[in-house]
Write a protein that holds these residues in place. Sequence first.
Motif, PDB file in Angstrom:
ATOM      1  N   LEU A  46      10.692  42.629  38.435  1.00  0.00           N
ATOM      2  CA  LEU A  46       9.265  42.489  38.128  1.00  0.00           C
ATOM      3  C   LEU A  46       8.716  43.766  37.505  1.00  0.00           C
ATOM      4  N   GLU A  47       9.108  44.904  38.047  1.00  0.00           N
ATOM      5  CA  GLU A  47       8.678  46.180  37.486  1.00  0.00           C
ATOM      6  C   GLU A  47       9.198  46.360  36.054  1.00  0.00           C
ATOM      7  N   ALA A  48      10.341  45.773  35.776  1.00  0.00           N
ATOM      8  CA  ALA A  48      10.926  45.867  34.431  1.00  0.00           C
ATOM      9  C   ALA A  48      10.199  44.980  33.428  1.00  0.00           C
ATOM     10  N   GLY A  49       9.360  44.066  33.925  1.00  0.00           N
ATOM     11  CA  GLY A  49       8.565  43.244  33.028  1.00  0.00           C
ATOM     12  C   GLY A  49       8.859  41.764  33.058  1.00  0.00           C
ATOM     13  N   ALA A  50       9.736  41.307  33.945  1.00  0.00           N
ATOM     14  CA  ALA A  50      10.079  39.885  33.988  1.00  0.00           C
ATOM     15  C   ALA A  50       8.845  39.035  34.284  1.00  0.00           C
ATOM     16  N   ASP A  51       8.671  37.991  33.489  1.00  0.00           N
ATOM     17  CA  ASP A  51       7.581  37.032  33.719  1.00  0.00           C
ATOM     18  C   ASP A  51       7.950  36.042  34.815  1.00  0.00           C
ATOM     19  N   ALA A  81      14.938  32.326  50.722  1.00  0.00           N
ATOM     20  CA  ALA A  81      15.103  32.828  49.358  1.00  0.00           C
ATOM     21  C   ALA A  81      13.889  32.497  48.495  1.00  0.00           C
ATOM     22  N   ALA A  82      13.411  31.270  48.601  1.00  0.00           N
ATOM     23  CA  ALA A  82      12.255  30.858  47.799  1.00  0.00           C
ATOM     24  C   ALA A  82      10.990  31.590  48.232  1.00  0.00           C
ATOM     25  N   ARG A  83      10.821  31.754  49.536  1.00  0.00           N
ATOM     26  CA  ARG A  83       9.627  32.435  50.041  1.00  0.00           C
ATOM     27  C   ARG A  83       9.606  33.907  49.620  1.00  0.00           C
ATOM     28  N   LEU A  84      10.752  34.576  49.702  1.00  0.00           N
ATOM     29  CA  LEU A  84      10.806  35.984  49.302  1.00  0.00           C
ATOM     30  C   LEU A  84      10.462  36.154  47.825  1.00  0.00           C
ATOM     31  N   ALA A  85      10.960  35.257  46.991  1.00  0.00           N
ATOM     32  CA  ALA A  85      10.635  35.327  45.564  1.00  0.00           C
ATOM     33  C   ALA A  85       9.146  35.084  45.342  1.00  0.00           C
ATOM     34  N   HIS A  86       8.602  34.115  46.038  1.00  0.00           N
ATOM     35  CA  HIS A  86       7.174  33.800  45.906  1.00  0.00           C
ATOM     36  C   HIS A  86       6.320  34.992  46.318  1.00  0.00           C
ATOM     37  N   PRO A  93       0.523  40.252  38.554  1.00  0.00           N
ATOM     38  CA  PRO A  93      -0.295  39.243  37.877  1.00  0.00           C
ATOM     39  C   PRO A  93       0.535  38.319  36.993  1.00  0.00           C
ATOM     40  N   ASN A  94       0.229  37.042  37.078  1.00  0.00           N
ATOM     41  CA  ASN A  94       0.773  36.037  36.155  1.00  0.00           C
ATOM     42  C   ASN A  94       2.298  35.949  36.162  1.00  0.00           C
ATOM     43  N   ARG A  95       2.908  36.154  37.312  1.00  0.00           N
ATOM     44  CA  ARG A  95       4.359  36.004  37.412  1.00  0.00           C
ATOM     45  C   ARG A  95       4.680  34.678  38.104  1.00  0.00           C
ATOM     46  N   ARG A  96       5.820  34.124  37.768  1.00  0.00           N
ATOM     47  CA  ARG A  96       6.201  32.823  38.309  1.00  0.00           C
ATOM     48  C   ARG A  96       7.588  32.875  38.950  1.00  0.00           C
ATOM     49  N   VAL A  97       7.858  31.839  39.739  1.00  0.00           N
ATOM     50  CA  VAL A  97       9.140  31.734  40.436  1.00  0.00           C
ATOM     51  C   VAL A  97       9.863  30.481  39.977  1.00  0.00           C
ATOM     52  N   GLN A 129      12.461  24.457  48.754  1.00  0.00           N
ATOM     53  CA  GLN A 129      11.852  25.373  47.771  1.00  0.00           C
ATOM     54  C   GLN A 129      10.535  24.846  47.205  1.00  0.00           C
ATOM     55  N   GLN A 130      10.228  23.612  47.525  1.00  0.00           N
ATOM     56  CA  GLN A 130       9.063  22.945  46.950  1.00  0.00           C
ATOM     57  C   GLN A 130       7.777  23.757  47.087  1.00  0.00           C
ATOM     58  N   ALA A 131       7.547  24.318  48.261  1.00  0.00           N
ATOM     59  CA  ALA A 131       6.275  24.994  48.532  1.00  0.00           C
ATOM     60  C   ALA A 131       6.142  26.338  47.837  1.00  0.00           C
ATOM     61  N   TYR A 132       7.244  26.899  47.346  1.00  0.00           N
ATOM     62  CA  TYR A 132       7.222  28.266  46.830  1.00  0.00           C
ATOM     63  C   TYR A 132       7.485  28.376  45.330  1.00  0.00           C
ATOM     64  N   ALA A 133       7.996  27.334  44.727  1.00  0.00           N
ATOM     65  CA  ALA A 133       8.452  27.411  43.336  1.00  0.00           C
ATOM     66  C   ALA A 133       7.380  26.977  42.351  1.00  0.00           C
ATOM     67  N   ASP A 134       7.441  27.566  41.172  1.00  0.00           N
ATOM     68  CA  ASP A 134       6.574  27.145  40.068  1.00  0.00           C
ATOM     69  C   ASP A 134       7.309  26.243  39.087  1.00  0.00           C
ATOM     70  N   LEU A 135       8.629  26.329  39.070  1.00  0.00           N
ATOM     71  CA  LEU A 135       9.433  25.464  38.205  1.00  0.00           C
ATOM     72  C   LEU A 135      10.828  25.329  38.795  1.00  0.00           C
ATOM     73  N   TRP A 136      11.534  24.293  38.356  1.00  0.00           N
ATOM     74  CA  TRP A 136      12.903  24.035  38.799  1.00  0.00           C
ATOM     75  C   TRP A 136      13.871  24.502  37.727  1.00  0.00           C
ATOM     76  N   LEU A 137      14.899  25.237  38.143  1.00  0.00           N
ATOM     77  CA  LEU A 137      15.889  25.761  37.205  1.00  0.00           C
ATOM     78  C   LEU A 137      17.289  25.324  37.625  1.00  0.00           C
ATOM     79  N   GLY A 138      17.822  24.326  36.949  1.00  0.00           N
ATOM     80  CA  GLY A 138      19.205  23.926  37.164  1.00  0.00           C
ATOM     81  C   GLY A 138      20.100  24.903  36.433  1.00  0.00           C
ATOM     82  N   GLU A 139      20.834  25.718  37.188  1.00  0.00           N
ATOM     83  CA  GLU A 139      21.581  26.832  36.585  1.00  0.00           C
ATOM     84  C   GLU A 139      23.070  26.548  36.471  1.00  0.00           C
TER      85      GLU A 139
END
Length: 293
Positions: A46-51, A81-86, A93-97, A129-139
Amino acid sequence: MNFTLLDGGMGRELLRIGAPFKQPEWSALALIEAPHWVTQAHRNFLEAGADIITSNSYACVPFHLGEERFVKQGAELVALAARLAHEAAAAYPNRRVAASMPPVAGSYRPDLFNVQQASAVWQMFIEQQQAYADLWLGETMSSSAEAALLLQLLANQTKPIWISFTLDDSALDTPTLRSGEKLTEALEQLNLKQVEAILFNCSIPEVMQSAVQTLKQWLEAQSLTIKIGVYANGFSPQANKGAANEGLSELRDLSEDEYRTYAETWRQAGAEIIGGCCGITPQHIARLNQLRQ
């Protein structure tokens, strides 16, 4: 040059900063033994600038945890894992998970894909992860079958859905999934109407430009408006012959400037989302962020 900036490889970042890290648990070990390291790794990106940062749930599958621990702790670890990211993203400001939806039977192993097993595991990942995520990423999807099942399970979701494929590192000119399917053949098997973005990850930088160009042409031919993304790894070419993360794959000496040069070609080819996978550090992400300034 404008694009959405993702984070880099969580597993290698945890290892780099001194978090608990060993096989077979891989990046899940920090969740189990010392979750504050996971928070720190997120903050570094996040400090590096990741959105967008991705939940550290990739290794919370039976392949890494083992069946017994997965049954006992899997759901709890995925939710953590999801909660820590959230919580980490909320401090900026304006960051997503992005909720990581990883391969269930090991990366790069489409031969081990089992519909029944994957369905059960992924349904749990969605619930936790439903309660903490802004989008789903199938990796790191290695086949159209994996992607098709995940899309089916996410069909009733309202959050954006991103699907990311891993490519055969030896197929430089003809983008090919690790299943052996040509990229365009795989795409034709999928119902993409809910998909906001298609990405490529956990493959070497050299295969990405051709993949972006091929995907862009295919989407235009289908009159589909879907974003394109790339987050390559820093592995040495041909380093992976089996499942990724069975052992620590060899990293190349890939400088921040070299990775930025690759990223510039991806953006010019049509990528709107760029980040990094295994071995791509906050320093690499910070250098990519400079492209937007």
